[in-house]
Design an enzyme around this catalytic site. Sequence first.
Site, PDB file in Angstrom:
ATOM      1  N   CYS A   1      -6.898 -96.239 -66.018  1.00  0.00           N
ATOM      2  CA  CYS A   1      -7.204 -95.544 -64.757  1.00  0.00           C
ATOM      3  C   CYS A   1      -6.410 -94.235 -64.703  1.00  0.00           C
ATOM      4  O   CYS A   1      -6.881 -93.201 -64.224  1.00  0.00           O
ATOM      5  CB  CYS A   1      -6.824 -96.395 -63.551  1.00  0.00           C
ATOM      6  SG  CYS A   1      -7.510 -98.055 -63.551  1.00  0.00           S
TER       7      CYS A   1
ATOM      8  N   HIS B   1      -6.702 -90.279 -63.372  1.00  0.00           N
ATOM      9  CA  HIS B   1      -6.252 -90.292 -61.976  1.00  0.00           C
ATOM     10  C   HIS B   1      -4.739 -90.267 -61.789  1.00  0.00           C
ATOM     11  O   HIS B   1      -4.226 -90.837 -60.829  1.00  0.00           O
ATOM     12  CB  HIS B   1      -6.854 -91.500 -61.245  1.00  0.00           C
ATOM     13  CG  HIS B   1      -8.337 -91.423 -61.084  1.00  0.00           C
ATOM     14  ND1 HIS B   1      -8.956 -90.489 -60.291  1.00  0.00           N
ATOM     15  CD2 HIS B   1      -9.334 -92.142 -61.644  1.00  0.00           C
ATOM     16  CE1 HIS B   1     -10.266 -90.644 -60.345  1.00  0.00           C
ATOM     17  NE2 HIS B   1     -10.531 -91.638 -61.174  1.00  0.00           N
TER      18      HIS B   1
ATOM     19  N   ARG C   1     -16.941 -99.621 -57.044  1.00  0.00           N
ATOM     20  CA  ARG C   1     -16.311 -98.401 -57.555  1.00  0.00           C
ATOM     21  C   ARG C   1     -15.348 -98.733 -58.706  1.00  0.00           C
ATOM     22  O   ARG C   1     -15.348 -98.086 -59.747  1.00  0.00           O
ATOM     23  CB  ARG C   1     -15.587 -97.683 -56.403  1.00  0.00           C
ATOM     24  CG  ARG C   1     -14.796 -96.447 -56.750  1.00  0.00           C
ATOM     25  CD  ARG C   1     -15.585 -95.321 -57.348  1.00  0.00           C
ATOM     26  NE  ARG C   1     -15.861 -95.505 -58.777  1.00  0.00           N
ATOM     27  CZ  ARG C   1     -16.533 -94.672 -59.551  1.00  0.00           C
ATOM     28  NH1 ARG C   1     -17.054 -93.584 -59.048  1.00  0.00           N
ATOM     29  NH2 ARG C   1     -16.719 -94.926 -60.816  1.00  0.00           N
TER      30      ARG C   1
ATOM     31  N   CYS D   1     -15.722 -97.924 -62.784  1.00  0.00           N
ATOM     32  CA  CYS D   1     -14.710 -97.151 -63.510  1.00  0.00           C
ATOM     33  C   CYS D   1     -14.374 -97.841 -64.830  1.00  0.00           C
ATOM     34  O   CYS D   1     -14.221 -97.187 -65.855  1.00  0.00           O
ATOM     35  CB  CYS D   1     -13.433 -97.001 -62.679  1.00  0.00           C
ATOM     36  SG  CYS D   1     -13.477 -95.600 -61.552  1.00  0.00           S
TER      37      CYS D   1
END
Lengths: 153, 103, 274, 210
Positions: C183, C187, C231, C235
């Site tokens: 992630c 991000h 969501r 991802c």
Amino acid sequence: MNVSRRIFLKASGGVGAALLLAGWPRGVLADEAWNAKAFAGKSLDDVVKALGGAAAQPSADIALTAPDIAENGAVVPVEIESKLPNTRSISILVEKNPNALSADFSIPAGTDPYISTRVKMAETSNLYALVQTDGGFFYAKKEVKVTLGGCGG
Amino acid sequence: MADPMRIRATLEGGKVIVKVLMAHEMETGYRKDANGNLIPAHYIQEVNATCNGKTVLSAQWGPSVSKNPFLAFRFSGANKGDKVVISWKDNKGESRTDEAVIA
Amino acid sequence: MKRKLTAARSLLWALAAVTVAGSAVAQSSSPEDEIAQYRAMFGDDNPAELWQTRGEALWKQPRGPKNVALAQVCDLGLGVGVAAGAYAQLPRYFSDTGQVQDLESRLVTCMVRGQGFTEPEAIQQHFGKGDAKSDLEALSAYLVAQSDGKPMHVPFDRPEERAAYELGKQVFFYRAGTHDFSCATCHSQTGKRIRLQILPNLTTAEGATAAYTTWPAYRISEGEFRTMEWRIQDCFRQQRLPQLKYLSPVAIALTEYLARNADGGVIKAPGLKR
Amino acid sequence: MPQRKFSLLLALATTLAACSALAKDKASPAAGPAAVKQALLASFEAKGQAGLDRLDQDETQALCSRDPDHPLSSDEVQKIVSANTAAIRYPADGRYLGDWREGEKIAQTGTGKQFSDDPAKPAGGNCYACHQLAKGEIAYGTLGPSLYRYGKLRGQGEAMLKYTWGKIYDAEASMPCSIMPRFGHKGILTEQQIRDVMALLFDPQSPVNQ
């Protein structure tokens, strides 16, 4: 390839041809049947002819608002306001869609010559606002860039 | 059966502003499903709006109007409490009619 | 229909008009500005409302083998039947299940224990597709809207909530798969974008708030309303990892990590996303 | 008694930590690597081409999964550099450059290796997701540096070709814990695909160098 480009895969044949065979009523007023010929048109000229006109003239009296860049071609907001007198109808066309005409609105007396809606764009293209008045057909255009996005295509 | 529309009709400065969201797939007929088969076209072709029995907007749509369509327009000559009635009909003959009271 | 964005919208309409006129402004505007202009054109007219309407009916109608409404039996953390503000205080630990639960996990508990559905019945079609609509998405849309405008207060005094946060954090930085993605790959920096999409830095309060408070959302690219579980799952698909299971420990833990990082932020959902 | 006092202190520390904005507290229950792996295995299921083995980490991935509070030691950095330098395979025939037109397609293609992708189709490189390349493509990301005029600015010397090949093949060799995928080492792109992407960067005819 993202969803917006997938929308119009295999554009040839299919619906357009089938609808053509179904014949075409003349006008686009609400009480008449769906204008298959207009929706099968490939260009602004095709559509103007299917709507009963000869050719459309550019006009500065049509305000066409759309984004410069569409983050996703599946939904492109379009707002059109006509300042031309006696506007009878407002149409939205996308030049590079498999069929140019998206929507055709009849504007009766008492309703503002104004429309806001959202259309699909297969790729970067000119967007047309086509207006019919009792003086003929007029248009405004604007290019909208359709972009790819995301991490998985 | 299709879900109801969300219709808002408000009187502002003597004009009725109407905003509509419709629940519809607006399937183009050009897309393929996971197995590679064409998904049949399914889209709204006709939209009609009336107020006090008078047509205030009518439209013909093709498959390139976006999924779950949005539409906004304005008209004159109605008052708060009057009803705006909106109908759509799609290429499979399905239809839906909903109304909203002008606020 | 919400009116709070009207002023901002008018401003952007004005900007759009200037751009149309072909002035120098058009040439100097950045891709970020142009994307902002595109998004502003949607105003408050979010198709998520279609899901909210259906979700409200699902919340209030008696359903399931026990023929009761969720509104009569479901405790989302603020008491049985309390919908207003509940989403802004999730995830949280629930003593009756002994688990930290997010909104969707708690709704499934309510459908099973309260309405008498089996778990497979409750979670089938948890993500909708076209005419195959998801009750859980509709319920989420309605319930999230009941927290719109409310500040987040995510409870964090239970060890289970802390354990979920810590697991979520470790997973956030876990690199694996063919592309070495985690992630954090996308991000954990501020001010970057992928293609033209701005990437929120989810390790900061500001970035996590911007992202968390605007989900769930109507997703334009799919024409569907999507939840936070969706969501996060999507991802991981793009990270080239296997399928994240619905309501799994990792899904809840990451939601806890993001929610806590966004704590204090004001919910502005359902949102509208690319 | 001392033990109980310790517990109380721990409880207090926990409460205090809860007040910190991002809960960067040392008192949160630890989730060690084994516990994390266990949670991952319990939370994922194999789908399409993505099996549960995708959750296994090589040493580079494990080291580069540290959160920013636990930076790598210089020994660990050296381990990553050595392992990934050894992994780079240069083209046997010495040809570094292919067809930039193919390279552009690879740079534009974002699919490949996802469980939703057809494993029979070649994977894309998705270069535009993170890098500016050809001037005409406005939808480019900024996670990586701009590569516009890459070849025009650097020329086509052997050392530059070899360095760039190594970057695409395994970026961890020259930049430990780089977020760029190891396109060659992890088998995302074939040798020929890497040649084509190289041509996109270096060919004077490529839109990157216009």
